[in-house]
Design a protein around this motif. Structure first.
Motif, mmCIF file in Angstrom:
data_model
loop_
_atom_site.group_PDB
_atom_site.id
_atom_site.type_symbol
_atom_site.label_atom_id
_atom_site.label_comp_id
_atom_site.label_asym_id
_atom_site.label_seq_id
_atom_site.Cartn_x
_atom_site.Cartn_y
_atom_site.Cartn_z
ATOM 1 N N ASP A 132 2.082 14.777 -11.549
ATOM 2 C CA ASP A 132 1.684 13.882 -12.965
ATOM 3 C C ASP A 132 0.539 16.106 -13.025
ATOM 4 O OD1 ASP A 132 2.610 12.607 -13.447
ATOM 5 O OD2 ASP A 132 0.766 10.761 -12.496
ATOM 6 N N LEU A 133 0.687 16.606 -12.044
ATOM 7 C CA LEU A 133 -0.414 17.070 -11.991
ATOM 8 C C LEU A 133 0.087 18.395 -12.404
ATOM 9 C CD1 LEU A 133 -2.345 17.121 -9.302
ATOM 10 C CD2 LEU A 133 -3.734 16.598 -11.116
ATOM 11 N N MET A 175 0.605 -1.229 0.337
ATOM 12 C CA MET A 175 -0.112 0.441 0.247
ATOM 13 C C MET A 175 1.023 0.823 0.393
ATOM 14 S SD MET A 175 -3.536 -0.819 0.410
ATOM 15 C CE MET A 175 -4.010 0.951 1.413
ATOM 16 N N PRO A 176 1.898 1.698 -1.006
ATOM 17 C CA PRO A 176 2.504 2.492 -0.913
ATOM 18 C C PRO A 176 1.748 3.832 -1.145
ATOM 19 C CG PRO A 176 2.466 1.223 -3.148
ATOM 20 C CD PRO A 176 1.755 0.944 -2.593
ATOM 21 N N PRO A 189 -9.399 10.116 -10.519
ATOM 22 C CA PRO A 189 -9.234 9.441 -8.765
ATOM 23 C C PRO A 189 -7.809 9.105 -8.531
ATOM 24 C CG PRO A 189 -10.306 8.142 -10.466
ATOM 25 C CD PRO A 189 -9.648 8.834 -11.445
ATOM 26 N N GLY A 190 -7.831 9.881 -7.772
ATOM 27 C CA GLY A 190 -6.604 9.842 -6.458
ATOM 28 C C GLY A 190 -6.238 11.457 -6.049
ATOM 29 N N LEU A 237 -2.931 11.223 -3.842
ATOM 30 C CA LEU A 237 -2.708 9.755 -3.132
ATOM 31 C C LEU A 237 -1.257 9.815 -3.061
ATOM 32 C CD1 LEU A 237 -4.305 7.839 -1.719
ATOM 33 C CD2 LEU A 237 -5.071 6.622 -4.448
ATOM 34 N N THR A 238 -0.826 10.068 -3.803
ATOM 35 C CA THR A 238 0.603 10.150 -3.839
ATOM 36 C C THR A 238 1.512 11.137 -4.103
ATOM 37 O OG1 THR A 238 0.538 9.064 -5.823
ATOM 38 C CG2 THR A 238 0.245 6.785 -4.413
#
Length: 155
Positions: A137-138, A83-84, A113-114, A130-131
């Motif tokens: 990526d945003l 669960m990273p 999602p995320g 989430l990560t």
């Protein structure tokens, strides 16, 4: 908007007849007329050209692809034994100029999602991800470019 209101009317009525379409058209036009100042101000609205619609549908197609990719990423994270998850908040600059496009991009971020757009403060979005990879990526995302292209076409 007229087409959406009329479609909603026909769905609610549950039958397609001449009377339904006529009454729905009158009701839809009345709603649009009475709420014309609530939809968009003159500054927010723009010309609805073929290029605008082409870019808008391109945005929708890209959004669907990005949602699928994000779903796969989140599924890999959640199903991984380790669960990273490495959640965090990030501030990214608001590049769209029009309020409609600012809100549209915030909603696009939330739909993938995320990620979740928490707020727009001044000229920055506050986003929960989430990560850390999602946060990277945003920045300069393809979806942001598509929304900025909507503004460029209006000039």
């Amino acid at each position: 908007m007229f087409a959406l209101l009329l479609l909603f009317w026909v769905i609610i009525d549950a039958r397609l007849s001449v009377e339904t379409v006529l009454v729905g058209s009158v009701a839809s036009l009345a709603i649009l007329y009475l709420n014309r100042d609530l939809l968009f101000s003159k500054e927010e609205g723009g010309p609805l050209t073929g290029r605008f619609f082409l870019n808008f549908f391109s945005l929708i197609g890209t959004l669907v692809v990005e949602i699928i990719k994000s779903n796969i990423q989140v599924a890999k994270i959640v199903l991984s034994p380790k669960m990273p998850i490495d959640p965090g908040f990030i501030k990214i600059p608001v590049k769209p100029k029009k309020n409609v496009n600012k809100v549209l991009y915030g909603n696009v971020i939330t739909l993938t999602p995320g990620t979740l757009t928490v707020d727009i403060i001044g000229d920055q979005y506050i986003i929960h991800a989430l990560t850390k990879d999602t946060i990277k990526d945003l920045e300069d995302s393809v979806l942001e470019e598509k929304i900025l292209r909507l503004e460029v076409d209006e000039k």
